[in-house]
Design a protein around this motif. Sequence first.
Motif, PDB file in Angstrom:
ATOM      1  N   ALA A 185       0.807  -1.226   0.000  1.00  0.00           N
ATOM      2  CA  ALA A 185       0.000   0.000   0.000  1.00  0.00           C
ATOM      3  C   ALA A 185       0.837   1.272   0.000  1.00  0.00           C
ATOM      4  O   ALA A 185       0.330   2.354  -0.299  1.00  0.00           O
ATOM      5  N   GLY A 186       2.119   1.153   0.364  1.00  0.00           N
ATOM      6  CA  GLY A 186       2.979   2.332   0.370  1.00  0.00           C
ATOM      7  C   GLY A 186       2.924   3.134   1.655  1.00  0.00           C
ATOM      8  O   GLY A 186       3.531   4.211   1.750  1.00  0.00           O
ATOM      9  N   CYS A 187       2.181   2.647   2.644  1.00  0.00           N
ATOM     10  CA  CYS A 187       2.103   3.322   3.943  1.00  0.00           C
ATOM     11  C   CYS A 187       1.728   2.294   4.996  1.00  0.00           C
ATOM     12  O   CYS A 187       1.337   1.179   4.675  1.00  0.00           O
ATOM     13  N   THR A 188       1.825   2.663   6.255  1.00  0.00           N
ATOM     14  CA  THR A 188       1.465   1.743   7.327  1.00  0.00           C
ATOM     15  C   THR A 188      -0.054   1.666   7.457  1.00  0.00           C
ATOM     16  O   THR A 188      -0.777   2.569   6.994  1.00  0.00           O
ATOM     17  N   PRO A 189      -0.567   0.611   8.079  1.00  0.00           N
ATOM     18  CA  PRO A 189      -2.024   0.537   8.303  1.00  0.00           C
ATOM     19  C   PRO A 189      -2.566   1.748   9.060  1.00  0.00           C
ATOM     20  O   PRO A 189      -3.640   2.263   8.733  1.00  0.00           O
ATOM     21  N   ARG A 190      -1.821   2.202  10.056  1.00  0.00           N
ATOM     22  CA  ARG A 190      -2.286   3.350  10.841  1.00  0.00           C
ATOM     23  C   ARG A 190      -2.362   4.612   9.973  1.00  0.00           C
ATOM     24  O   ARG A 190      -3.338   5.373  10.042  1.00  0.00           O
ATOM     25  N   SER A 191      -1.348   4.820   9.150  1.00  0.00           N
ATOM     26  CA  SER A 191      -1.356   5.991   8.266  1.00  0.00           C
ATOM     27  C   SER A 191      -2.482   5.890   7.238  1.00  0.00           C
ATOM     28  O   SER A 191      -3.123   6.896   6.905  1.00  0.00           O
TER      29      SER A 191
END
Length: 260
Positions: free
Chosen positions: A242-248
């Motif tokens: 996704a290119g980012c963390t789950p939180r982000s």
Amino acid sequence: MTTIYYVGYGAAHPGDFLYDFPEGHDFWLLILTHTPAEIWVQGSVREYPANCAVLFRPGQKIWYRACAEQFVNDWVRFDTDESYLTETTLPLGVPLPLVDPGYFSRLFQLLATEHFFQYDYRELSIDYLLRLMFHKLLEAARETDRQPDEHQLLELRKRIHNNPGFAWSVPVMAESVHLSPSYLQALYKSAFGVSCMEDVIQSRVRLAKERLLYGSQRIADIAALCGYRNVEHFSRQFRRIAGCTPRSFRSSAGAAADQK
């Protein structure tokens, strides 16, 4: 306009079943075989495997019979002046192997339901179902480089996408389709353009995105739902895809919603 005369699905016939009409019918006939059958094609009788579709035009010789203890098929008899049918490029009277016969059989069931019951949009629904069926038949006719185990692979891929949180591994997947792990990996990549484990990871990330966007579960709970015992491992794979963390991802989605 298309007129359906009869639709049947899952019909079981005895081992001595024979369907023989030398002059054909005055309507179209489409059959889907669930079991092997002997079929007359272009002057000779040959045995064909299960899961083939055959379209016969009006006036075309029809001859097929069981070649096992039982013959099972779906069929639809119809008349039409629709150009997508009357001018079809499908080979007539020639069996087409289907990668996903279950999909076609479900279309026959839906077609039967619309035919036998007087729903408000019956004619329109029948037209849509027939168009979808024939579009898929055209796709099947154009697939000439089919892998020998592609039907099994497709069923496996459906199970992966429907249940990405299962404890998938290459040995588990290989056993489920009765192939060696190395052979499965080669076939799967050739058929779908992605490795089987990468397909699992992508399916898990899609499910995680859905839960992050439309649910209030904790990230640890989402990780477990998606088949991860370790939240850090889940976060690393999510970020790679996704290119980012789950939180982000969840925070960005929430900020975007607040701006609307």
